[in-house]
Motif scaffolding. Structure first.
Motif, PDB file in Angstrom:
ATOM      1  N   ASP A 139       0.730  -1.223  -0.121  1.00  0.00           N
ATOM      2  CA  ASP A 139       0.005  -0.022  -0.055  1.00  0.00           C
ATOM      3  C   ASP A 139       1.079   1.267  -0.138  1.00  0.00           C
ATOM      4  N   GLY A 140       2.086   0.957  -0.038  1.00  0.00           N
ATOM      5  CA  GLY A 140       2.973   2.412  -0.021  1.00  0.00           C
ATOM      6  C   GLY A 140       3.835   2.485   1.226  1.00  0.00           C
ATOM      7  N   SER A 141       3.368   1.825   2.308  1.00  0.00           N
ATOM      8  CA  SER A 141       3.944   1.804   3.618  1.00  0.00           C
ATOM      9  C   SER A 141       4.259   0.432   4.252  1.00  0.00           C
ATOM     10  N   ARG A 142       3.638  -0.430   3.457  1.00  0.00           N
ATOM     11  CA  ARG A 142       4.006  -1.877   4.068  1.00  0.00           C
ATOM     12  C   ARG A 142       3.266  -2.884   3.021  1.00  0.00           C
ATOM     13  N   TRP A 143       3.842  -4.191   3.467  1.00  0.00           N
ATOM     14  CA  TRP A 143       3.255  -5.498   2.639  1.00  0.00           C
ATOM     15  C   TRP A 143       1.866  -5.777   3.378  1.00  0.00           C
ATOM     16  N   TRP A 144       0.825  -6.182   2.730  1.00  0.00           N
ATOM     17  CA  TRP A 144      -0.116  -7.036   3.361  1.00  0.00           C
ATOM     18  C   TRP A 144      -0.300  -8.298   2.619  1.00  0.00           C
ATOM     19  N   ILE A 145      -0.605  -9.631   3.377  1.00  0.00           N
ATOM     20  CA  ILE A 145      -1.028 -10.596   2.791  1.00  0.00           C
ATOM     21  C   ILE A 145      -2.341 -10.488   2.516  1.00  0.00           C
ATOM     22  N   VAL A 146      -2.946 -10.788   1.378  1.00  0.00           N
ATOM     23  CA  VAL A 146      -4.303 -10.568   0.878  1.00  0.00           C
ATOM     24  C   VAL A 146      -4.943 -12.137   0.867  1.00  0.00           C
ATOM     25  N   ASN A 147      -4.083 -13.088   0.566  1.00  0.00           N
ATOM     26  CA  ASN A 147      -4.509 -14.444   0.434  1.00  0.00           C
ATOM     27  C   ASN A 147      -3.313 -15.396   0.497  1.00  0.00           C
ATOM     28  N   ILE A 148      -3.525 -16.733   0.937  1.00  0.00           N
ATOM     29  CA  ILE A 148      -2.657 -17.787   0.797  1.00  0.00           C
ATOM     30  C   ILE A 148      -3.546 -18.914   0.511  1.00  0.00           C
ATOM     31  N   TYR A 149      -2.998 -19.487  -0.627  1.00  0.00           N
ATOM     32  CA  TYR A 149      -3.728 -20.651  -1.078  1.00  0.00           C
ATOM     33  C   TYR A 149      -2.611 -21.798  -1.143  1.00  0.00           C
ATOM     34  N   TRP A 150      -2.894 -23.022  -0.634  1.00  0.00           N
ATOM     35  CA  TRP A 150      -1.922 -23.972  -0.787  1.00  0.00           C
ATOM     36  C   TRP A 150      -2.236 -25.332  -1.093  1.00  0.00           C
ATOM     37  N   MET A 151      -1.136 -26.102  -1.518  1.00  0.00           N
ATOM     38  CA  MET A 151      -1.404 -27.358  -1.676  1.00  0.00           C
ATOM     39  C   MET A 151      -0.327 -28.268  -1.351  1.00  0.00           C
ATOM     40  N   GLN A 152      -0.515 -29.339  -0.811  1.00  0.00           N
ATOM     41  CA  GLN A 152       0.695 -30.264  -0.261  1.00  0.00           C
ATOM     42  C   GLN A 152       1.144 -31.049  -1.662  1.00  0.00           C
ATOM     43  N   GLU A 153       2.349 -31.194  -1.594  1.00  0.00           N
ATOM     44  CA  GLU A 153       2.957 -32.218  -2.451  1.00  0.00           C
ATOM     45  C   GLU A 153       2.445 -33.642  -2.449  1.00  0.00           C
ATOM     46  N   SER A 154       2.252 -34.290  -3.417  1.00  0.00           N
ATOM     47  CA  SER A 154       1.664 -35.743  -3.488  1.00  0.00           C
ATOM     48  C   SER A 154       2.448 -36.659  -4.518  1.00  0.00           C
ATOM     49  N   ASP A 155       2.343 -37.877  -4.718  1.00  0.00           N
ATOM     50  CA  ASP A 155       2.932 -38.630  -5.676  1.00  0.00           C
ATOM     51  C   ASP A 155       2.372 -38.122  -7.186  1.00  0.00           C
ATOM     52  N   GLU A 156       1.071 -37.818  -6.921  1.00  0.00           N
ATOM     53  CA  GLU A 156       0.322 -37.267  -8.430  1.00  0.00           C
ATOM     54  C   GLU A 156       0.959 -35.882  -8.741  1.00  0.00           C
ATOM     55  N   PHE A 157       1.236 -35.063  -7.737  1.00  0.00           N
ATOM     56  CA  PHE A 157       1.606 -33.885  -8.153  1.00  0.00           C
ATOM     57  C   PHE A 157       2.867 -33.424  -7.376  1.00  0.00           C
ATOM     58  N   PRO A 158       4.012 -33.856  -7.792  1.00  0.00           N
ATOM     59  CA  PRO A 158       5.337 -33.462  -6.962  1.00  0.00           C
ATOM     60  C   PRO A 158       5.618 -31.945  -7.351  1.00  0.00           C
ATOM     61  N   ILE A 159       6.321 -31.371  -6.456  1.00  0.00           N
ATOM     62  CA  ILE A 159       6.675 -29.917  -6.969  1.00  0.00           C
ATOM     63  C   ILE A 159       7.729 -29.993  -7.994  1.00  0.00           C
ATOM     64  N   PRO A 160       7.019 -29.114  -9.032  1.00  0.00           N
ATOM     65  CA  PRO A 160       7.998 -28.920 -10.382  1.00  0.00           C
ATOM     66  C   PRO A 160       9.270 -27.991  -9.847  1.00  0.00           C
ATOM     67  N   GLU A 161      10.227 -28.718 -10.343  1.00  0.00           N
ATOM     68  CA  GLU A 161      11.603 -28.370 -10.246  1.00  0.00           C
ATOM     69  C   GLU A 161      11.791 -26.742 -10.474  1.00  0.00           C
ATOM     70  N   LYS A 162      11.049 -26.083 -11.351  1.00  0.00           N
ATOM     71  CA  LYS A 162      11.110 -24.555 -11.401  1.00  0.00           C
ATOM     72  C   LYS A 162      10.774 -23.739 -10.215  1.00  0.00           C
ATOM     73  N   TYR A 163       9.851 -24.654  -9.428  1.00  0.00           N
ATOM     74  CA  TYR A 163       9.502 -23.819  -8.020  1.00  0.00           C
ATOM     75  C   TYR A 163      10.652 -23.968  -6.773  1.00  0.00           C
ATOM     76  N   LEU A 164      11.520 -24.937  -7.058  1.00  0.00           N
ATOM     77  CA  LEU A 164      12.546 -25.250  -6.173  1.00  0.00           C
ATOM     78  C   LEU A 164      13.689 -24.416  -6.249  1.00  0.00           C
ATOM     79  N   ARG A 165      13.736 -23.405  -7.087  1.00  0.00           N
ATOM     80  CA  ARG A 165      14.925 -22.520  -7.203  1.00  0.00           C
ATOM     81  C   ARG A 165      14.562 -21.047  -7.143  1.00  0.00           C
ATOM     82  N   ASN A 166      15.336 -20.157  -6.594  1.00  0.00           N
ATOM     83  CA  ASN A 166      14.928 -18.893  -6.256  1.00  0.00           C
ATOM     84  C   ASN A 166      15.291 -17.923  -7.145  1.00  0.00           C
TER      85      ASN A 166
END
Length: 174
Positions: A147-174
């Motif tokens: 907002d110009g003076s600080r950061w606000w978290i608006v939403n957090i939407y999450w999913m756990q890794e599974s055998d069906e959906f492993p974390i893609p390599e592109k998200y394991l790099r900064n």
């Protein structure tokens, strides 16, 4: 004379920031995107029996922010739940303290436009800081507003890794 005015303005700025911090002790924790995400992960983390700072947790979120866990139901269909920060504390706070829980970021992808930012933050979860193998991994999709003076978290939407959906390599790099 110019030097005196500059010195006066400098001390006025320092004094004002000290007063602002006294009135808002958590403000420094939401000044940058990095500090905001670091605070998010640290505030829910702690050893078994260690109390969490729920006031700081609430401070991270905008007024109508949602925490949205997703997962496969017993019927095999993926579903979401919508929680306020207080709903999250009521549903998970006791478990976090009774069991111990540490969530650590292991990769991040950031997209920003103007005042809004979307972060895909991959994480690992442990029961104790001493643990070497995570019991869970996943991705937090964090939407934020500056907002110009600080950061606000608006939403957090999450999913756990599974055998069906492993974390893609592109998200394991900064």
């Amino acid at each position: 004379m110019k030097a005196k005015i500059t010195l006066y303005l400098f001390f006025l700025g320092v004094f004002s920031s000290v007063i602002a911090q006294d009135k808002d002790p958590y403000l420094q924790k939401v000044q940058t995107l990095d500090s905001t995400l670091e605070t998010l992960y640290s505030v829910i983390s702690g050893e078994k029996g260690e109390a969490r700072n729920w006031d700081l947790f609430r401070y991270l979120f905008s007024k109508d922010a949602k925490l949205i866990p997703s997962g496969k139901g017993k019927d095999g269909i993926y579903k979401v739940r919508y929680l306020s920060s207080d709903d999250y504390i009521a549903s998970s706070g006791k478990w976090l303290v009774e069991n111990g829980f540490f969530e650590k970021e292991i990769g991040r992808k950031v997209d920003s436009f103007g005042a809004i930012t979307q972060v895909f933050s991959a994480y690992e979860s442990f029961k104790s800081q001493k643990d070497t193998k995570p019991f869970m991994r996943g991705i937090n999709s964090v939407q934020l507003l500056n907002d110009g003076s600080r950061w606000w978290i608006v939403n957090i939407y999450w999913m756990q890794e599974s055998d069906e959906f492993p974390i893609p390599e592109k998200y394991l790099r900064n």
